[in-house]
Design an enzyme around this catalytic site. Structure first.
Site, short mmCIF file in Angstrom:
data_model
loop_
_atom_site.label_atom_id
_atom_site.label_comp_id
_atom_site.label_asym_id
_atom_site.label_seq_id
_atom_site.Cartn_x
_atom_site.Cartn_y
_atom_site.Cartn_z
N ARG A 144 0.86 -1.18 0.00
CA ARG A 144 0.00 0.00 0.00
C ARG A 144 0.89 1.23 0.00
O ARG A 144 2.04 1.19 0.45
CB ARG A 144 -0.91 0.02 1.23
CG ARG A 144 -1.83 -1.20 1.35
CD ARG A 144 -2.63 -1.15 2.64
NE ARG A 144 -3.54 -2.28 2.77
CZ ARG A 144 -3.24 -3.43 3.35
NH1 ARG A 144 -2.03 -3.60 3.89
NH2 ARG A 144 -4.13 -4.41 3.44
N LYS A 169 -1.82 -1.90 7.39
CA LYS A 169 -3.19 -1.51 7.69
C LYS A 169 -3.61 -2.07 9.03
O LYS A 169 -3.42 -3.26 9.31
CB LYS A 169 -4.12 -2.00 6.58
CG LYS A 169 -5.53 -1.45 6.67
CD LYS A 169 -6.33 -1.86 5.46
CE LYS A 169 -7.73 -1.27 5.49
NZ LYS A 169 -8.52 -1.64 4.30
N HIS A 240 -2.11 2.83 -5.64
CA HIS A 240 -2.80 1.58 -5.36
C HIS A 240 -3.01 0.76 -6.63
O HIS A 240 -3.19 -0.46 -6.57
CB HIS A 240 -4.15 1.85 -4.68
CG HIS A 240 -4.53 0.81 -3.68
ND1 HIS A 240 -3.88 0.66 -2.47
CD2 HIS A 240 -5.49 -0.15 -3.70
CE1 HIS A 240 -4.42 -0.33 -1.79
NE2 HIS A 240 -5.39 -0.85 -2.52
N ARG A 243 -0.46 -1.87 -6.76
CA ARG A 243 -0.79 -3.00 -5.88
C ARG A 243 -1.83 -3.89 -6.54
O ARG A 243 -1.73 -5.12 -6.50
CB ARG A 243 -1.28 -2.46 -4.53
CG ARG A 243 -1.76 -3.52 -3.54
CD ARG A 243 -2.05 -2.83 -2.20
NE ARG A 243 -2.89 -3.60 -1.32
CZ ARG A 243 -2.47 -4.48 -0.43
NH1 ARG A 243 -1.18 -4.74 -0.35
NH2 ARG A 243 -3.30 -5.12 0.36
N HIS A 266 -4.13 -9.30 3.34
CA HIS A 266 -5.59 -9.25 3.44
C HIS A 266 -6.07 -10.13 4.58
O HIS A 266 -5.63 -11.29 4.71
CB HIS A 266 -6.24 -9.75 2.14
CG HIS A 266 -6.27 -8.73 1.06
ND1 HIS A 266 -6.54 -9.04 -0.26
CD2 HIS A 266 -6.09 -7.38 1.08
CE1 HIS A 266 -6.49 -7.94 -1.00
NE2 HIS A 266 -6.23 -6.92 -0.20
N TYR A 275 -9.88 -10.05 -7.28
CA TYR A 275 -9.01 -9.85 -8.44
C TYR A 275 -9.28 -10.86 -9.55
O TYR A 275 -8.82 -10.67 -10.68
CB TYR A 275 -7.54 -9.91 -8.01
CG TYR A 275 -7.13 -8.72 -7.18
CD1 TYR A 275 -7.03 -7.46 -7.75
CD2 TYR A 275 -6.88 -8.85 -5.82
CE1 TYR A 275 -6.68 -6.35 -6.98
CE2 TYR A 275 -6.54 -7.76 -5.04
CZ TYR A 275 -6.43 -6.52 -5.63
OH TYR A 275 -6.09 -5.43 -4.86
#
Length: 305
Positions: A144, A169, A240, A243, A266, A275
């Site tokens: 990120r 995150k 992003h 990413r 994640h 994705y």
């Protein structure tokens, strides 16, 4: 700069706000998250016209109704909900009020993904080695933008070929991959940065305008936008996007989706599975059951396409 340092407003801090800040600091919330939560709780207090710890469930309902009627974007509304839920659950110990807050459903848009050729063009269009290295980290390790900005020199583990992400995150720690070509590029940047006097063993991997501060996420955003324009890429590109492209290209190469989930950091597999909707090479590798019927084979002389 330390992103775990609590936000200190210029005006005197009320005991309630300080308690909120302390609760966030204890949970290793980033500086940006702390700033946003303080702002959003303050927004609710302004609506209320009195201290937020006196709020009732009806106050929360009226607040959300008025937000929606005022046309506030759904992502912003949900960000406010996150801030208020934390405030009522942890700072006030009123989970009963937190449960009254409603998150709005939002249709998730397909992410913008660059082709491999576009990635090459974008990285080649950067104006200096530092910028190229920073964007290469975003793509090569799938980080990120905030994670790229907060990397330190010591986070590069060349023995284990890993990047240590200490400010991910939610304050999560994890290891990201360190490709061999990326390590070569980072060593080139280290050598140049040392010559320029901006790189130090205990310093930031990508210093900002002042060597004692990291590059800002805003500057990284500007760098990638300018590089995309210089490369003639018409897509709407942000840090992003690199990413997104990292994850999509791995998926197209047949990498197990759970490995990609771990690399991206994640918490939920469903976020990584998203994705599959943009992995075109994966889609093209699938044979439709209609084709297997063999009913509509082209006749001789039929032009393709």
């Amino acid at each position: 700069m330390n992103d775990l340092v609590p936000v200190i407003p210029a005006t005197p801090v009320s005991p309630l706000r300080q308690r909120l800040i302390d609760d966030m600091t204890m949970r290793h919330f980033s500086r940006e998250t702390q700033r946003n939560y303080v702002r959003d709780v303050g927004r609710f207090a302004a609506f209320l016209g009195r201290p937020p710890d006196t709020a009732t469930s009806e106050d929360l309902r009226r607040f959300q109704v008025e937000q929606r009627e005022a046309g506030m974007p759904i992502p912003t509304m949900n960000s406010v909900v996150s801030a208020l839920r934390f405030f009522f659950t942890h700072t006030l110990d009123r989970p009963d009020l937190a449960r009254r807050l409603v998150r709005m459903k939002q249709m998730r848009k397909l992410p913008v993904v660059l082709s491999r050729d576009e990635v090459v063009r974008l990285l080649g269009a950067t104006t200096c080695l530092k910028h190229q290295a920073a964007l290469s980290v975003a793509y090569g390790a799938g980080l990120r933008v905030g994670e790229v900005a907060m990397l330190k020199v010591r986070d590069v583990d060349s023995e284990r070929m890993l990047l240590r992400v200490e400010r991910g995150k939610g304050g999560q720690y994890r290891n990201a991959m360190l490709p061999a070509d990326l390590l070569t590029l980072l060593r080139q940047w280290w050598k140049l940065g040392r010559e320029q006097g901006v790189m130090h063993h205990d310093g930031w991997l990508f210093p900002g305008l002042h060597a004692m501060k990291p590059i800002s996420t805003r500057q990284l955003h500007r760098i990638v936008v300018e590089a995309a324009q210089a490369a003639g890429i018409a897509k709407r590109v942000s840090p992003h996007t690199l990413r997104h492209s990292f994850a999509t290209h791995l998926l197209e190469d047949g990498i197990d989706i759970r490995i990609i989930q771990a690399l991206l950091g994640h918490a939920k597999l469903e976020n990584t599975a998203f994705y599959t909707r943009v992995a075109t090479r994966t889609m093209h590798a699938v044979t439709s059951p209609l084709d297997k019927l063999g009913m509509f084979l082209p006749s001789e002389g039929t032009p393709p396409g």
